[in-house]
Scaffold this motif. Structure first.
Motif, mmCIF file in Angstrom:
data_model
loop_
_atom_site.group_PDB
_atom_site.id
_atom_site.type_symbol
_atom_site.label_atom_id
_atom_site.label_comp_id
_atom_site.label_asym_id
_atom_site.label_seq_id
_atom_site.Cartn_x
_atom_site.Cartn_y
_atom_site.Cartn_z
ATOM 1 N N ALA A 299 34.740 -40.058 -121.071
ATOM 2 C CA ALA A 299 34.443 -38.779 -120.411
ATOM 3 C C ALA A 299 32.937 -38.624 -120.349
ATOM 4 O O ALA A 299 32.269 -38.606 -121.387
ATOM 5 N N THR A 300 32.400 -38.538 -119.139
ATOM 6 C CA THR A 300 30.973 -38.316 -118.963
ATOM 7 C C THR A 300 30.651 -36.831 -119.076
ATOM 8 O O THR A 300 31.547 -35.978 -119.087
ATOM 9 N N LYS A 301 29.351 -36.494 -119.115
ATOM 10 C CA LYS A 301 28.937 -35.102 -119.277
ATOM 11 C C LYS A 301 29.350 -34.250 -118.086
ATOM 12 O O LYS A 301 29.777 -33.108 -118.246
ATOM 13 N N ASN A 302 29.228 -34.799 -116.878
ATOM 14 C CA ASN A 302 29.616 -34.036 -115.689
ATOM 15 C C ASN A 302 31.100 -34.148 -115.377
ATOM 16 O O ASN A 302 31.579 -33.620 -114.383
ATOM 17 N N ASN A 303 31.856 -34.906 -116.210
ATOM 18 C CA ASN A 303 33.310 -35.038 -116.101
ATOM 19 C C ASN A 303 33.746 -35.708 -114.792
ATOM 20 O O ASN A 303 34.895 -35.582 -114.377
ATOM 21 N N ARG A 304 32.842 -36.436 -114.152
ATOM 22 C CA ARG A 304 33.219 -37.149 -112.928
ATOM 23 C C ARG A 304 33.921 -38.471 -113.235
ATOM 24 O O ARG A 304 34.749 -38.919 -112.453
ATOM 25 N N LEU A 305 33.581 -39.093 -114.346
ATOM 26 C CA LEU A 305 34.248 -40.323 -114.775
ATOM 27 C C LEU A 305 35.015 -40.027 -116.052
ATOM 28 O O LEU A 305 34.435 -39.631 -117.061
ATOM 29 N N LYS A 306 36.320 -40.203 -116.006
ATOM 30 C CA LYS A 306 37.155 -39.944 -117.171
ATOM 31 C C LYS A 306 38.331 -40.908 -117.179
ATOM 32 O O LYS A 306 38.708 -41.478 -116.144
ATOM 33 N N GLY A 307 38.920 -41.078 -118.351
ATOM 34 C CA GLY A 307 40.041 -41.999 -118.489
ATOM 35 C C GLY A 307 40.129 -42.500 -119.910
ATOM 36 O O GLY A 307 39.695 -41.837 -120.864
ATOM 37 N N SER A 308 40.682 -43.707 -120.066
ATOM 38 C CA SER A 308 40.887 -44.262 -121.399
ATOM 39 C C SER A 308 40.891 -45.777 -121.334
ATOM 40 O O SER A 308 41.193 -46.381 -120.292
#
Length: 426
Positions: A299-308
């Motif tokens: 999870a990036t700070k701007n929440n543009r890239l997320k996952g696992s």
């Protein structure tokens, strides 16, 4: 008060006139100035008290000349020589003020530096008396009834809401594709129509402490028609039913001890053009994979890239083929429907919102028994044209050295399509 004023003026006139020397100390100047302000305030308060004693009227404006800058008025001289009008003579207050001013004219002419004409040019002089007191009109708020006192010991109902750690979401797409080729097209080819629909549902639990439970169900089904296919009116071009579940216990920061369950099959039969053979079907095959390892939340700070990212050092894979004639195509040996093996696996599931209009969903899955390797890399690039209209580009390379070997591609397999249709996120 008038006697006090007249006495002060006579006493000041009787004193010896002498030149004042300038004061050097600033504190003395400030003290003299503040004392004069206090003296003026006492005079004004005394005049107001006199007015209240004579009919409760406000301060008389006829005293203005005593406190205004010293000026030459014609009425004091007229009163002294008997040339004043009858109204002025009858006015005892005005006569007393004229007498005081005349004393100043005779005894301290150096204090008089203005004339009545000059004062009138700078502003009008009020000779009238303020008869009506000035009152401010106030808008009063509506009066309300007093609030009754409530005992601090009165019983109260307390409503406690338990936090909801579940979050639900998903997205859906319905994509259409049409291709027309005339019969006399110089390169050949055939006209076809295709449709692909997919739906993803998620239900995730996170108690913001140590426990995390994620669930994702993916469904995808597509059909196509082909004029040259005389055996099948419709056949599938995309078919998938997959469930992914993960139960994690936080180890440190974004790392979790995780058990992952992966199960997938398809909805209907898999066919080829002008071929009666069924290559796949519901529960043929069915794969169940259970892995034990570590999971990292992205999870990036701007929440543009997320996952696992899931790493399972120990994984158990179970394969079931319902159609007996298809068992050999999936590595099932002998007169059996199932096959089991152990190995290791890695699963990467990421969503990258590149811009507000472009989104990239990527899933990489790899499993190995250290004798064979299976890898899949699914990529879906979505371009939103308007709110509910989007274009999808799907790229899907796959490697499986446990399947049949192809002379041109070896163990590699590819699937790709581009479509336009409806999309909705929730």
């Amino acid at each position: 008060m008038l006697i006090f004023v007249l006495g002060s003026c006579l006493q000041a006139g009787g004193q010896r006139h002498r030149r004042l020397r300038p004061l050097v100390d600033s504190t003395v100047v400030v003290k003299a100035y503040t004392d004069s302000l206090r003296q003026s305030l006492r005079r004004i308060d005394s005049l107001a008290a006199v007015g209240r004693r004579h009919g409760d009227r406000p301060a008389d404006g006829r005293y203005y000349r005593l406190f205004a800058p010293r000026a030459v008025y014609p009425s004091p001289a007229g009163t002294a020589v008997g040339a004043a009008t009858g109204a002025t003579v009858a006015d005892s207050v005005a006569a007393a003020v004229d007498a005081a001013l005349l004393s100043v004219y005779l005894r301290r002419p150096d204090l008089v530096r203005a004339t009545e004409t000059g004062l009138r040019q700078s502003g009008t002089i009020r000779n009238d008396m303020v008869d009506e007191p000035m009152r401010q009109e106030l808008d009063l708020v509506e009066r309300t009834e007093p609030v009754p006192d409530v005992s601090v010991y009165a019983p109260a109902q307390v409503l406690v809401k338990r936090p909801n750690f579940w979050t639900f979401g998903g997205d859906g797409n319905l994509q259409l594709l049409q291709n027309y080729v005339s019969d006399n097209w110089y390169k050949g080819g055939e006209s076809n129509y295709s449709m692909v629909g997919d739906l993803t549902l998620t239900a995730n639990y996170n108690n913001k402490s140590r426990v995390k439970f994620e669930n994702k169900l993916e469904m995808k089904l597509g059909f196509q028609t082909s004029q040259d296919d005389t055996l099948h009116k419709f056949k599938t071009n995309n078919d998938m039913l997959r469930y992914t579940g993960k139960l994690g216990l936080q180890a440190k920061n974004n790392w979790y001890y995780t058990i992952q369950l992966l199960a997938y099959t398809q909805f209907t039969q898999g066919l080829k053009s002008n071929d009666k053979k069924v290559y796949s079907d519901f529960m043929s095959p069915f794969n169940l994979n259970v892995g034990l390892g570590m999971d990292y939340s992205v999870a990036t700070k701007n929440n543009r890239l997320k996952g696992s990212i899931n790493l399972s050092a120990l994984a158990f894979n179970f394969l079931y083929v319902g159609r007996k004639n298809l068992a050999g195509s999936y590595g099932v040996v002998g007169d059996h429907h199932t096959k089991e093996d152990f190995g290791s696996q890695v699963t990467v599931d990421l969503t990258w919102q590149i811009t507000d209009q472009i989104k990239w969903k990527s899933r990489f899955y790899g499993y190995t028994t250290y004798n064979r390797v299976q890898m899949e890399w699914e990529n879906t690039i979505t371009l939103n044209i308007v709110k509910y209209i989007s274009t999808n580009i799907f790229l899907y390379p796959r490697f499986d050295d446990g399947g049949n070997y192809d002379e041109d591609l070896g163990y590699w397999q590819f699937k790709e399509y581009c479509s336009l249709g409806f999309s909705y996120d929730f």
